[in-house]
Motif scaffolding. Sequence first.
Motif, short mmCIF file in Angstrom:
data_model
loop_
_atom_site.label_atom_id
_atom_site.label_comp_id
_atom_site.label_asym_id
_atom_site.label_seq_id
_atom_site.Cartn_x
_atom_site.Cartn_y
_atom_site.Cartn_z
N VAL A 182 12.84 -4.12 -7.80
CA VAL A 182 11.57 -5.22 -7.65
C VAL A 182 10.37 -4.38 -7.99
O VAL A 182 10.21 -3.32 -7.58
CB VAL A 182 11.54 -5.59 -6.28
N HIS A 183 9.63 -5.08 -8.98
CA HIS A 183 8.42 -4.75 -9.28
C HIS A 183 7.27 -5.62 -8.71
O HIS A 183 7.55 -6.81 -8.53
CB HIS A 183 8.26 -4.85 -10.93
N PRO A 184 6.32 -4.98 -7.80
CA PRO A 184 5.46 -5.50 -7.03
C PRO A 184 4.86 -6.74 -7.83
O PRO A 184 4.49 -7.85 -7.29
CB PRO A 184 4.40 -4.62 -6.75
N LEU A 201 3.78 3.04 -9.17
CA LEU A 201 3.76 1.56 -9.57
C LEU A 201 4.40 0.54 -8.42
O LEU A 201 4.29 -0.77 -8.68
CB LEU A 201 4.14 1.10 -10.94
N GLY A 202 5.14 1.19 -7.60
CA GLY A 202 5.74 0.56 -6.50
C GLY A 202 7.05 0.07 -6.82
O GLY A 202 7.68 -0.79 -6.32
N LEU A 251 0.49 -9.86 -1.66
CA LEU A 251 1.49 -10.16 -2.48
C LEU A 251 1.61 -9.21 -3.62
O LEU A 251 2.75 -8.97 -4.10
CB LEU A 251 0.84 -11.43 -3.19
N LYS A 252 0.62 -8.21 -3.84
CA LYS A 252 0.89 -7.09 -4.79
C LYS A 252 1.52 -5.84 -4.28
O LYS A 252 1.67 -4.87 -4.89
CB LYS A 252 -0.56 -6.86 -5.42
N SER A 253 1.90 -5.96 -2.77
CA SER A 253 2.13 -4.72 -2.07
C SER A 253 3.46 -4.15 -2.51
O SER A 253 3.96 -3.08 -2.24
CB SER A 253 2.13 -4.99 -0.57
N PHE A 259 8.70 -6.52 0.95
CA PHE A 259 9.25 -8.03 0.89
C PHE A 259 8.54 -8.74 2.29
O PHE A 259 8.40 -9.75 2.38
CB PHE A 259 10.82 -8.11 1.12
N GLU A 260 8.48 -7.76 3.29
CA GLU A 260 7.98 -8.24 4.80
C GLU A 260 6.43 -8.72 4.43
O GLU A 260 6.24 -9.98 4.90
CB GLU A 260 7.94 -7.15 5.70
N ARG A 261 5.74 -8.00 3.64
CA ARG A 261 4.17 -8.52 3.70
C ARG A 261 4.25 -9.66 2.83
O ARG A 261 3.37 -10.48 3.26
CB ARG A 261 3.55 -7.38 3.06
N VAL A 262 4.92 -9.73 1.88
CA VAL A 262 4.89 -10.99 1.04
C VAL A 262 5.47 -12.02 1.87
O VAL A 262 4.83 -13.22 1.72
CB VAL A 262 5.66 -10.85 -0.42
#
Length: 205
Positions: free
Chosen positions: A47-49, A91-92, A133-135, A138-141
């Motif tokens: 997954v890319h943020p 880059l996350g 959303l950019k974090s 998955f939980e924060r999105v």
Amino acid sequence: MNVNINPLLGAWPGSSCRGYPWRWPGVTWKEGEMEAAFAYPIGSKVVHPNYGAGIVVGIEEKSIGQASLSYYIIALPSMQLMVPVHRAEALGLRLIGLPANLRAALRGCCELAGEIPNTQDHFARRAALDERLKSGSFERVAAVVRHLYLAHAQRPLSAADHQLLDRGMEILASEFALASDQEMTQAKEEIVQLLTEMRQDTQQA
């Protein structure tokens, strides 16, 4: 363009995942074993943020001046993404979650509701939602999507909030679809069903 590819995985690792193309036009594959130094071997689902979930389909080496850098080649549903190997963590970039864990995270995202600022300053609020959303989490999105989904059930969302909701839903659905080998539409339907159940629980509480 020469890309290392694991011959044991075939020309397109993860090609059984519906909605993901099985090859890129114009790519010349170069057979070779994956070096152990790479955190995400070919075939890894990541997954890319900013772009959502995809599959690592190769590693390309590019020369810039006298320096030689390696890039992950990631297949997304509608594009190809190149991520510098040495900056992937910064880059996350991360591995996708297990389907059961993603469902549990979605159900439990209400615990992060306190992170979303309760302010009348719409610009500050949207900036905070955009940051989440950019974090890459998955939980924060999911917390942002839940927040906007419940708000939409009470009143029409503004165009800006609708864009945030749609973007968050795309990020969640891309990871959920790839993790559970579903179509994006199926993943979105399941996410909406879970959100609807949470809304009903909130109304009954």
